[in-house]
Design a protein around this motif. Structure first.
Motif, PDB file in Angstrom:
ATOM      1  N   SER A  56       1.042  -1.366  -0.167  1.00 41.09           N
ATOM      2  CA  SER A  56       0.068  -0.155  -0.229  1.00 41.09           C
ATOM      3  C   SER A  56       0.721   0.964  -0.122  1.00 41.09           C
ATOM      4  O   SER A  56       0.374   2.104  -0.798  1.00 41.09           O
ATOM      5  N   GLU A  59       2.318   1.631  -3.448  1.00 40.02           N
ATOM      6  CA  GLU A  59       1.202   2.020  -4.129  1.00 40.02           C
ATOM      7  C   GLU A  59       1.299   3.564  -3.915  1.00 40.02           C
ATOM      8  O   GLU A  59       0.521   4.471  -4.532  1.00 40.02           O
ATOM      9  N   PHE A  63       0.637   6.504  -6.837  1.00 42.75           N
ATOM     10  CA  PHE A  63      -0.266   7.533  -6.959  1.00 42.75           C
ATOM     11  C   PHE A  63      -0.246   8.621  -6.780  1.00 42.75           C
ATOM     12  O   PHE A  63      -1.023   9.268  -7.723  1.00 42.75           O
ATOM     13  N   ARG A  67      -0.502  11.888  -9.441  1.00 43.84           N
ATOM     14  CA  ARG A  67      -1.079  13.344  -8.995  1.00 43.84           C
ATOM     15  C   ARG A  67      -0.486  14.368  -8.557  1.00 43.84           C
ATOM     16  O   ARG A  67      -1.364  15.317  -9.831  1.00 43.84           O
ATOM     17  N   LYS A  94      -7.881   9.936   0.856  1.00 46.34           N
ATOM     18  CA  LYS A  94      -9.182   9.372   0.853  1.00 46.34           C
ATOM     19  C   LYS A  94      -9.550   8.932  -0.389  1.00 46.34           C
ATOM     20  O   LYS A  94      -9.931   7.329  -0.571  1.00 46.34           O
ATOM     21  N   GLN A  95      -9.123   9.173  -1.772  1.00 43.27           N
ATOM     22  CA  GLN A  95      -8.961   8.516  -3.429  1.00 43.27           C
ATOM     23  C   GLN A  95      -8.701   7.268  -2.412  1.00 43.27           C
ATOM     24  O   GLN A  95      -9.205   6.592  -3.129  1.00 43.27           O
ATOM     25  N   PHE A  96      -7.631   7.171  -2.402  1.00 42.86           N
ATOM     26  CA  PHE A  96      -6.716   5.797  -1.884  1.00 42.86           C
ATOM     27  C   PHE A  96      -7.414   4.913  -1.765  1.00 42.86           C
ATOM     28  O   PHE A  96      -7.176   3.297  -1.888  1.00 42.86           O
ATOM     29  N   ASN A  97      -7.742   5.240  -0.050  1.00 42.33           N
ATOM     30  CA  ASN A  97      -8.142   4.478   0.451  1.00 42.33           C
ATOM     31  C   ASN A  97     -10.227   4.142  -0.073  1.00 42.33           C
ATOM     32  O   ASN A  97      -9.841   2.543   0.110  1.00 42.33           O
ATOM     33  N   LEU A  98     -11.200   4.732  -0.684  1.00 43.69           N
ATOM     34  CA  LEU A  98     -11.425   4.232  -1.323  1.00 43.69           C
ATOM     35  C   LEU A  98     -11.601   3.232  -2.571  1.00 43.69           C
ATOM     36  O   LEU A  98     -12.344   2.258  -2.526  1.00 43.69           O
ATOM     37  N   CYS A  99     -10.543   3.144  -3.663  1.00 44.00           N
ATOM     38  CA  CYS A  99     -10.543   2.475  -4.571  1.00 44.00           C
ATOM     39  C   CYS A  99      -9.788   0.758  -4.059  1.00 44.00           C
ATOM     40  O   CYS A  99      -9.530   0.462  -4.476  1.00 44.00           O
ATOM     41  N   LYS A 100      -9.533   0.300  -2.360  1.00 48.98           N
ATOM     42  CA  LYS A 100      -8.749  -0.324  -1.918  1.00 48.98           C
ATOM     43  C   LYS A 100      -9.953  -1.808  -1.809  1.00 48.98           C
ATOM     44  O   LYS A 100     -11.069  -0.896  -2.273  1.00 48.98           O
TER      45      LYS A 100
END
Length: 431
Positions: A56, A59, A63, A67, A94-100
Protein backbone atom coordinates in the motif's frame (compact mmCIF):
# COMPACT_ATOMS: atom_id res chain seq x y z
CA UNK A 1 20.80 -5.89 13.78
CA UNK A 2 16.98 -5.91 13.81
CA UNK A 3 15.07 -2.98 15.32
CA UNK A 4 11.94 -3.39 17.42
CA UNK A 5 9.13 -0.88 16.73
CA UNK A 6 6.26 -1.30 19.17
CA UNK A 7 5.21 -4.94 18.90
CA UNK A 8 6.94 -5.52 15.53
CA UNK A 9 10.52 -6.09 14.43
CA UNK A 10 12.11 -4.28 11.49
CA UNK A 11 14.89 -6.10 9.65
CA UNK A 12 14.79 -4.36 6.25
CA UNK A 13 13.45 -1.16 4.74
CA UNK A 14 12.71 0.33 1.32
CA UNK A 15 13.56 3.98 0.69
CA UNK A 16 11.54 6.20 -1.62
CA UNK A 17 13.79 8.58 -3.56
CA UNK A 18 12.20 11.39 -5.57
CA UNK A 19 13.56 13.83 -8.15
CA UNK A 20 11.50 16.97 -8.76
CA UNK A 21 12.05 19.47 -11.57
CA UNK A 22 10.96 23.09 -11.03
CA UNK A 23 10.96 26.29 -13.04
CA UNK A 24 10.97 29.85 -11.75
CA UNK A 25 9.28 32.88 -13.31
CA UNK A 26 12.46 33.67 -15.24
CA UNK A 27 12.12 30.36 -17.02
CA UNK A 28 15.14 28.87 -15.25
CA UNK A 29 14.88 25.19 -14.39
CA UNK A 30 16.52 23.06 -11.76
CA UNK A 31 15.83 19.87 -9.87
CA UNK A 32 15.85 18.66 -6.31
CA UNK A 33 16.09 15.35 -4.48
CA UNK A 34 14.19 13.92 -1.55
CA UNK A 35 14.37 10.57 0.18
CA UNK A 36 12.58 8.85 3.06
CA UNK A 37 12.64 5.28 4.39
CA UNK A 38 9.16 3.74 4.17
CA UNK A 39 9.21 2.29 7.65
CA UNK A 40 6.03 0.23 7.52
CA UNK A 41 6.01 -0.89 11.15
CA UNK A 42 6.39 2.66 12.43
CA UNK A 43 3.87 4.42 10.19
CA UNK A 44 1.21 1.70 10.31
CA UNK A 45 1.24 -0.31 13.56
CA UNK A 46 -1.49 -2.91 13.19
CA UNK A 47 -2.21 -6.62 12.92
CA UNK A 48 -2.75 -6.33 9.16
CA UNK A 49 -0.26 -8.46 7.26
CA UNK A 50 3.04 -6.70 6.62
CA UNK A 51 3.03 -7.32 2.86
CA UNK A 52 -0.37 -5.64 2.50
CA UNK A 53 0.81 -2.53 4.32
CA UNK A 54 4.12 -2.47 2.46
CA UNK A 55 2.46 -2.75 -0.94
CA UNK A 56 0.00 0.00 0.00
CA UNK A 57 2.83 2.41 0.79
CA UNK A 58 4.50 1.72 -2.55
CA UNK A 59 1.19 2.12 -4.38
CA UNK A 60 0.44 5.39 -2.62
CA UNK A 61 3.85 6.80 -3.54
CA UNK A 62 3.05 6.04 -7.17
CA UNK A 63 -0.48 7.42 -6.74
CA UNK A 64 0.66 10.84 -5.51
CA UNK A 65 3.51 10.93 -8.02
CA UNK A 66 1.00 10.75 -10.86
CA UNK A 67 -1.40 13.09 -9.08
CA UNK A 68 1.20 15.78 -8.41
CA UNK A 69 2.89 15.66 -11.80
CA UNK A 70 0.11 17.93 -13.05
CA UNK A 71 0.63 20.48 -10.24
CA UNK A 72 1.26 23.81 -11.95
CA UNK A 73 1.65 26.76 -9.62
CA UNK A 74 4.33 29.28 -8.68
CA UNK A 75 5.24 29.87 -5.07
CA UNK A 76 7.72 29.37 -2.28
CA UNK A 77 8.46 25.76 -1.35
CA UNK A 78 6.57 26.19 1.94
CA UNK A 79 3.56 27.60 0.09
CA UNK A 80 3.63 24.72 -2.38
CA UNK A 81 4.26 22.19 0.37
CA UNK A 82 1.36 23.56 2.39
CA UNK A 83 -0.92 23.35 -0.63
CA UNK A 84 0.07 19.76 -1.38
CA UNK A 85 0.36 18.37 2.16
CA UNK A 86 -2.31 20.20 4.12
CA UNK A 87 -4.90 20.61 1.38
CA UNK A 88 -4.45 17.97 -1.32
CA UNK A 89 -2.92 15.03 0.56
CA UNK A 90 -5.99 14.40 2.78
CA UNK A 91 -8.16 14.17 -0.33
CA UNK A 92 -5.60 11.97 -2.07
CA UNK A 93 -5.54 9.60 0.90
CA UNK A 94 -9.34 9.49 0.99
CA UNK A 95 -9.53 8.60 -2.70
CA UNK A 96 -6.77 6.01 -2.37
CA UNK A 97 -8.47 4.28 0.54
CA UNK A 98 -11.81 4.24 -1.28
CA UNK A 99 -10.16 2.40 -4.16
CA UNK A 100 -8.79 -0.33 -1.92
CA UNK A 101 -10.40 -3.72 -1.37
CA UNK A 102 -13.69 -3.61 0.50
CA UNK A 103 -13.24 -4.14 4.26
CA UNK A 104 -9.47 -3.66 4.04
CA UNK A 105 -7.90 -1.45 6.68
CA UNK A 106 -7.50 2.13 5.43
CA UNK A 107 -3.98 3.49 5.26
CA UNK A 108 -3.43 5.97 8.14
CA UNK A 109 -2.46 9.62 7.88
CA UNK A 110 1.05 9.07 9.26
CA UNK A 111 1.75 6.60 6.45
CA UNK A 112 0.50 9.14 3.91
CA UNK A 113 2.80 11.80 5.35
CA UNK A 114 5.84 9.54 5.11
CA UNK A 115 5.00 8.69 1.49
CA UNK A 116 4.61 12.39 0.70
CA UNK A 117 7.77 13.50 2.50
CA UNK A 118 10.35 12.69 -0.23
CA UNK A 119 8.30 14.75 -2.69
CA UNK A 120 8.10 17.67 -0.27
CA UNK A 121 11.80 17.46 0.63
CA UNK A 122 12.68 17.41 -3.08
CA UNK A 123 10.59 20.55 -3.66
CA UNK A 124 12.50 22.38 -0.92
CA UNK A 125 15.81 21.21 -2.37
CA UNK A 126 14.76 22.29 -5.87
CA UNK A 127 13.67 25.70 -4.61
CA UNK A 128 17.12 26.28 -3.18
CA UNK A 129 18.80 25.01 -6.33
CA UNK A 130 16.81 27.13 -8.78
CA UNK A 131 17.28 30.23 -6.63
CA UNK A 132 20.96 29.56 -5.88
CA UNK A 133 20.55 29.59 -2.11
CA UNK A 134 21.09 27.11 0.74
CA UNK A 135 17.58 26.15 1.72
CA UNK A 136 17.79 27.31 5.34
CA UNK A 137 18.67 30.78 4.05
CA UNK A 138 15.44 30.80 2.04
CA UNK A 139 12.91 30.67 4.88
CA UNK A 140 12.81 34.42 5.55
CA UNK A 141 10.83 37.32 4.13
CA UNK A 142 13.42 37.82 1.37
CA UNK A 143 12.10 34.67 -0.32
CA UNK A 144 8.76 33.96 1.37
CA UNK A 145 6.15 36.66 0.85
CA UNK A 146 3.52 34.89 2.98
CA UNK A 147 3.97 35.19 6.73
CA UNK A 148 3.36 32.36 9.18
CA UNK A 149 -0.17 33.59 9.87
CA UNK A 150 -1.02 32.25 6.40
CA UNK A 151 -0.26 28.71 7.59
CA UNK A 152 -0.67 28.40 11.37
CA UNK A 153 -2.84 29.84 14.15
CA UNK A 154 -1.78 30.56 17.74
CA UNK A 155 -3.32 28.87 20.76
CA UNK A 156 -6.37 30.71 22.02
CA UNK A 157 -4.94 30.99 25.54
CA UNK A 158 -1.72 32.65 24.37
CA UNK A 159 -0.60 36.10 23.31
CA UNK A 160 1.38 34.65 20.39
CA UNK A 161 0.99 36.29 16.99
CA UNK A 162 2.31 35.00 13.67
CA UNK A 163 1.53 38.07 11.59
CA UNK A 164 4.71 39.40 10.03
CA UNK A 165 6.78 36.46 11.27
CA UNK A 166 8.57 33.88 9.15
CA UNK A 167 10.21 30.51 9.79
CA UNK A 168 13.65 32.14 9.84
CA UNK A 169 12.58 33.99 13.00
CA UNK A 170 12.48 30.65 14.84
CA UNK A 171 15.53 28.94 13.32
CA UNK A 172 19.19 28.83 14.30
CA UNK A 173 20.60 30.36 11.13
CA UNK A 174 24.27 29.95 12.09
CA UNK A 175 24.45 26.42 13.48
CA UNK A 176 27.68 24.87 14.75
CA UNK A 177 29.68 22.57 12.49
CA UNK A 178 29.25 19.71 14.96
CA UNK A 179 26.12 18.63 16.81
CA UNK A 180 25.56 16.07 19.60
CA UNK A 181 24.13 12.78 18.41
CA UNK A 182 21.84 10.27 20.12
CA UNK A 183 22.33 6.51 19.83
CA UNK A 184 19.27 4.25 19.81
CA UNK A 185 19.32 1.33 22.23
CA UNK A 186 16.74 -1.03 20.74
CA UNK A 187 14.74 -3.44 22.83
CA UNK A 188 16.60 -6.36 21.25
CA UNK A 189 20.08 -4.83 21.45
CA UNK A 190 22.67 -6.63 23.59
CA UNK A 191 24.11 -4.34 26.24
CA UNK A 192 27.21 -6.24 27.32
CA UNK A 193 29.33 -9.03 25.88
CA UNK A 194 27.54 -11.47 28.17
CA UNK A 195 24.28 -10.77 26.30
CA UNK A 196 25.59 -12.07 22.97
CA UNK A 197 23.94 -15.21 21.65
CA UNK A 198 26.33 -16.04 18.82
CA UNK A 199 23.82 -15.11 16.15
CA UNK A 200 24.92 -11.49 15.85
CA UNK A 201 26.48 -10.18 12.61
CA UNK A 202 30.25 -10.41 12.30
CA UNK A 203 30.83 -7.46 9.98
CA UNK A 204 33.39 -5.39 11.79
CA UNK A 205 30.87 -3.04 13.39
CA UNK A 206 30.09 -2.89 17.12
CA UNK A 207 27.31 -5.16 18.31
CA UNK A 208 26.63 -4.51 21.98
CA UNK A 209 26.04 -1.16 23.66
CA UNK A 210 29.31 -0.87 25.56
CA UNK A 211 31.21 -1.34 22.26
CA UNK A 212 29.20 1.40 20.56
CA UNK A 213 29.77 3.85 23.40
CA UNK A 214 33.50 3.24 23.43
CA UNK A 215 33.94 3.37 19.64
CA UNK A 216 31.78 6.43 18.94
CA UNK A 217 32.36 8.31 22.19
CA UNK A 218 28.62 8.40 22.76
CA UNK A 219 27.16 10.77 25.31
CA UNK A 220 23.41 10.48 24.59
CA UNK A 221 21.36 7.26 24.62
CA UNK A 222 17.73 6.83 23.60
CA UNK A 223 16.33 3.72 25.29
CA UNK A 224 13.54 1.74 23.66
CA UNK A 225 11.23 0.19 26.26
CA UNK A 226 8.20 -2.08 26.04
CA UNK A 227 5.57 0.08 27.69
CA UNK A 228 3.59 -2.97 28.81
CA UNK A 229 6.07 -4.71 31.12
CA UNK A 230 7.03 -2.37 33.96
CA UNK A 231 9.57 -4.66 35.58
CA UNK A 232 11.39 -5.30 32.29
CA UNK A 233 11.39 -1.57 31.51
CA UNK A 234 12.73 -0.68 34.94
CA UNK A 235 15.50 -3.28 34.86
CA UNK A 236 16.48 -2.22 31.34
CA UNK A 237 16.82 1.38 32.51
CA UNK A 238 18.85 0.31 35.53
CA UNK A 239 21.28 -1.73 33.43
CA UNK A 240 21.77 1.02 30.85
CA UNK A 241 22.04 3.59 33.61
CA UNK A 242 24.83 1.59 35.22
CA UNK A 243 26.72 1.31 31.92
CA UNK A 244 26.22 5.04 31.39
CA UNK A 245 27.74 5.84 34.75
CA UNK A 246 30.68 3.50 34.11
CA UNK A 247 31.48 5.10 30.73
CA UNK A 248 30.54 8.71 31.45
CA UNK A 249 27.41 8.93 29.29
CA UNK A 250 25.59 12.05 30.47
CA UNK A 251 22.15 11.93 28.84
CA UNK A 252 19.39 9.35 28.52
CA UNK A 253 15.87 9.45 27.18
CA UNK A 254 13.11 6.86 27.46
CA UNK A 255 10.91 5.75 24.56
CA UNK A 256 7.97 3.64 25.73
CA UNK A 257 6.95 2.69 22.17
CA UNK A 258 3.48 4.31 22.28
CA UNK A 259 2.07 1.33 24.16
CA UNK A 260 1.22 3.01 27.48
CA UNK A 261 -2.39 4.00 28.18
CA UNK A 262 -2.13 5.18 31.79
CA UNK A 263 0.30 7.92 32.92
CA UNK A 264 0.69 6.06 36.21
CA UNK A 265 2.76 3.42 34.38
CA UNK A 266 5.42 5.98 33.46
CA UNK A 267 5.16 7.85 36.75
CA UNK A 268 5.77 4.75 38.84
CA UNK A 269 8.91 3.84 36.89
CA UNK A 270 10.28 7.38 37.13
CA UNK A 271 9.46 7.62 40.84
CA UNK A 272 11.11 4.28 41.52
CA UNK A 273 14.24 5.36 39.64
CA UNK A 274 14.37 8.61 41.58
CA UNK A 275 14.12 6.69 44.85
CA UNK A 276 16.40 3.73 44.06
CA UNK A 277 18.67 4.85 41.18
CA UNK A 278 18.95 8.60 41.47
CA UNK A 279 21.92 8.96 39.10
CA UNK A 280 20.02 7.20 36.33
CA UNK A 281 16.96 9.36 36.99
CA UNK A 282 19.08 12.51 36.80
CA UNK A 283 20.49 11.46 33.44
CA UNK A 284 17.02 11.23 31.84
CA UNK A 285 16.73 14.45 29.85
CA UNK A 286 13.17 13.84 28.66
CA UNK A 287 10.51 11.18 28.10
CA UNK A 288 9.41 10.44 24.55
CA UNK A 289 5.87 9.49 23.42
CA UNK A 290 4.70 6.82 25.87
CA UNK A 291 1.08 7.04 24.71
CA UNK A 292 -0.81 5.91 21.57
CA UNK A 293 -0.31 7.56 18.17
CA UNK A 294 -3.84 8.88 17.71
CA UNK A 295 -3.98 11.88 20.00
CA UNK A 296 -7.55 12.79 19.09
CA UNK A 297 -8.87 9.35 20.00
CA UNK A 298 -6.65 9.08 23.08
CA UNK A 299 -6.95 12.45 24.80
CA UNK A 300 -4.92 11.45 27.83
CA UNK A 301 -4.04 14.22 30.28
CA UNK A 302 -0.29 13.84 30.77
CA UNK A 303 0.51 16.71 33.12
CA UNK A 304 1.64 14.34 35.89
CA UNK A 305 4.34 12.83 33.66
CA UNK A 306 5.49 16.27 32.50
CA UNK A 307 5.86 17.34 36.13
CA UNK A 308 8.52 14.65 36.55
CA UNK A 309 10.39 15.02 33.26
CA UNK A 310 9.90 17.01 30.03
CA UNK A 311 7.45 15.05 27.88
CA UNK A 312 7.89 15.04 24.11
CA UNK A 313 5.41 14.20 21.39
CA UNK A 314 6.75 12.15 18.50
CA UNK A 315 4.40 9.88 16.58
CA UNK A 316 1.40 12.02 17.59
CA UNK A 317 2.95 15.25 16.30
CA UNK A 318 1.66 14.87 12.74
CA UNK A 319 1.40 18.64 12.25
CA UNK A 320 1.11 21.90 14.16
CA UNK A 321 -2.57 21.29 14.95
CA UNK A 322 -1.68 18.07 16.75
CA UNK A 323 1.11 19.90 18.56
CA UNK A 324 -1.48 22.44 19.70
CA UNK A 325 -3.70 19.65 21.03
CA UNK A 326 -0.71 18.04 22.72
CA UNK A 327 0.09 21.26 24.54
CA UNK A 328 -3.49 21.40 25.82
CA UNK A 329 -3.12 17.87 27.20
CA UNK A 330 0.13 18.66 29.01
CA UNK A 331 2.93 17.73 26.61
CA UNK A 332 5.90 20.09 26.94
CA UNK A 333 8.03 19.27 23.89
CA UNK A 334 7.95 18.10 20.29
CA UNK A 335 10.22 15.64 18.48
CA UNK A 336 10.36 16.75 14.86
CA UNK A 337 10.94 14.40 11.92
CA UNK A 338 11.60 15.26 8.29
CA UNK A 339 9.81 12.03 7.36
CA UNK A 340 6.55 13.85 8.18
CA UNK A 341 7.55 16.40 5.50
CA UNK A 342 9.98 19.30 5.67
CA UNK A 343 7.11 21.77 5.39
CA UNK A 344 5.22 20.19 8.26
CA UNK A 345 8.32 19.98 10.44
CA UNK A 346 9.08 23.67 9.93
CA UNK A 347 5.53 24.78 10.72
CA UNK A 348 5.39 22.57 13.82
CA UNK A 349 8.78 23.93 14.88
CA UNK A 350 7.59 27.53 14.60
CA UNK A 351 4.36 26.85 16.46
CA UNK A 352 6.11 24.97 19.25
CA UNK A 353 8.89 27.50 19.78
CA UNK A 354 6.44 30.40 19.75
CA UNK A 355 4.49 28.69 22.54
CA UNK A 356 7.53 27.87 24.67
CA UNK A 357 7.73 24.15 23.90
CA UNK A 358 11.09 22.39 23.73
CA UNK A 359 12.30 20.69 20.56
CA UNK A 360 14.17 17.58 19.52
CA UNK A 361 14.78 16.05 16.10
CA UNK A 362 14.30 12.29 16.00
CA UNK A 363 15.42 9.75 13.45
CA UNK A 364 13.56 7.26 11.28
CA UNK A 365 16.82 5.33 10.83
CA UNK A 366 17.66 7.62 7.92
CA UNK A 367 20.30 6.36 5.48
CA UNK A 368 21.79 7.81 2.30
CA UNK A 369 20.29 11.13 1.14
CA UNK A 370 17.58 11.03 3.82
CA UNK A 371 20.22 11.70 6.47
CA UNK A 372 21.16 15.15 5.20
CA UNK A 373 17.83 17.04 5.53
CA UNK A 374 17.42 15.22 8.84
CA UNK A 375 20.67 16.44 10.39
CA UNK A 376 20.23 19.92 8.93
CA UNK A 377 16.87 20.19 10.67
CA UNK A 378 18.54 19.08 13.89
CA UNK A 379 21.23 21.72 13.48
CA UNK A 380 18.83 24.57 12.69
CA UNK A 381 15.94 23.71 15.04
CA UNK A 382 17.52 24.79 18.31
CA UNK A 383 16.94 21.43 19.99
CA UNK A 384 17.61 20.76 23.65
CA UNK A 385 20.40 18.33 22.70
CA UNK A 386 21.45 17.69 19.13
CA UNK A 387 19.84 15.03 16.96
CA UNK A 388 19.12 11.32 17.03
CA UNK A 389 20.89 9.37 14.28
CA UNK A 390 20.97 5.60 14.12
CA UNK A 391 21.22 4.59 10.45
CA UNK A 392 24.90 3.82 11.05
CA UNK A 393 23.84 1.26 13.66
CA UNK A 394 21.49 -0.79 11.52
CA UNK A 395 22.69 -0.47 7.91
CA UNK A 396 25.95 1.50 7.82
CA UNK A 397 27.03 0.20 4.41
CA UNK A 398 23.88 1.59 2.78
CA UNK A 399 25.41 5.07 2.98
CA UNK A 400 28.96 4.35 1.86
CA UNK A 401 28.55 6.37 -1.34
CA UNK A 402 27.22 9.46 0.45
CA UNK A 403 29.83 9.07 3.20
CA UNK A 404 32.58 9.69 0.65
CA UNK A 405 31.42 13.32 0.48
CA UNK A 406 30.16 13.67 4.05
CA UNK A 407 32.09 11.25 6.29
CA UNK A 408 31.19 13.01 9.53
CA UNK A 409 27.48 12.88 8.74
CA UNK A 410 27.43 9.09 8.57
CA UNK A 411 29.86 8.19 11.34
CA UNK A 412 29.68 9.46 14.89
CA UNK A 413 32.87 10.64 16.57
CA UNK A 414 33.25 11.85 20.16
CA UNK A 415 29.48 11.68 20.42
CA UNK A 416 29.07 14.22 17.63
CA UNK A 417 28.14 14.47 13.96
CA UNK A 418 30.32 16.70 11.79
CA UNK A 419 28.07 18.54 9.32
CA UNK A 420 30.73 20.94 8.05
CA UNK A 421 30.82 19.27 4.62
CA UNK A 422 27.14 20.03 3.91
CA UNK A 423 27.46 23.15 1.80
CA UNK A 424 25.94 24.71 -1.26
CA UNK A 425 22.47 25.36 -2.57
CA UNK A 426 19.36 23.45 -1.63
CA UNK A 427 20.18 20.85 1.00
CA UNK A 428 23.82 20.77 -0.07
CA UNK A 429 23.79 17.09 -0.95
CA UNK A 430 26.74 17.49 -3.29
CA UNK A 431 25.35 15.05 -5.86
Amino acid sequence: MPLKFGTEILSSVTCARVKVTVQNKLGEQSYGWGETPLSVQWVWPTDTEYSIRYDSLLEFCEFIKIRWQSFDSFGHCIEIGHELIMKDLPEALKQFNLCKIVDSEPMPWLAALVCASPFDIAIHDAFGMVNNVPIYHAYGKEFLSSDLASFIDPAEDSAVQFNGRHPSDFLELNPPSEIPVWHLVGGLDPLEQEDLTGGEPNDGYPVYLREWIERDGLNCLKIKLRGNDAEWDYERLVRIGTISQDLGVEYLTTDFNCTVTDPAYVNEILDRLKLEKLETFRRILYVEQPFPYDLEKNRIAVHSVAERKPLFMDESAHDWKHVRLGRELGWTGVALKTCKTQTGALLSLCWARAHGMDLMVQDLTNPMLAQIPHVLLGAHAGTIMGVESNGMQFYPDASLQEAKLHPGVYKRNRGMLDISTIKGNGFGYGI
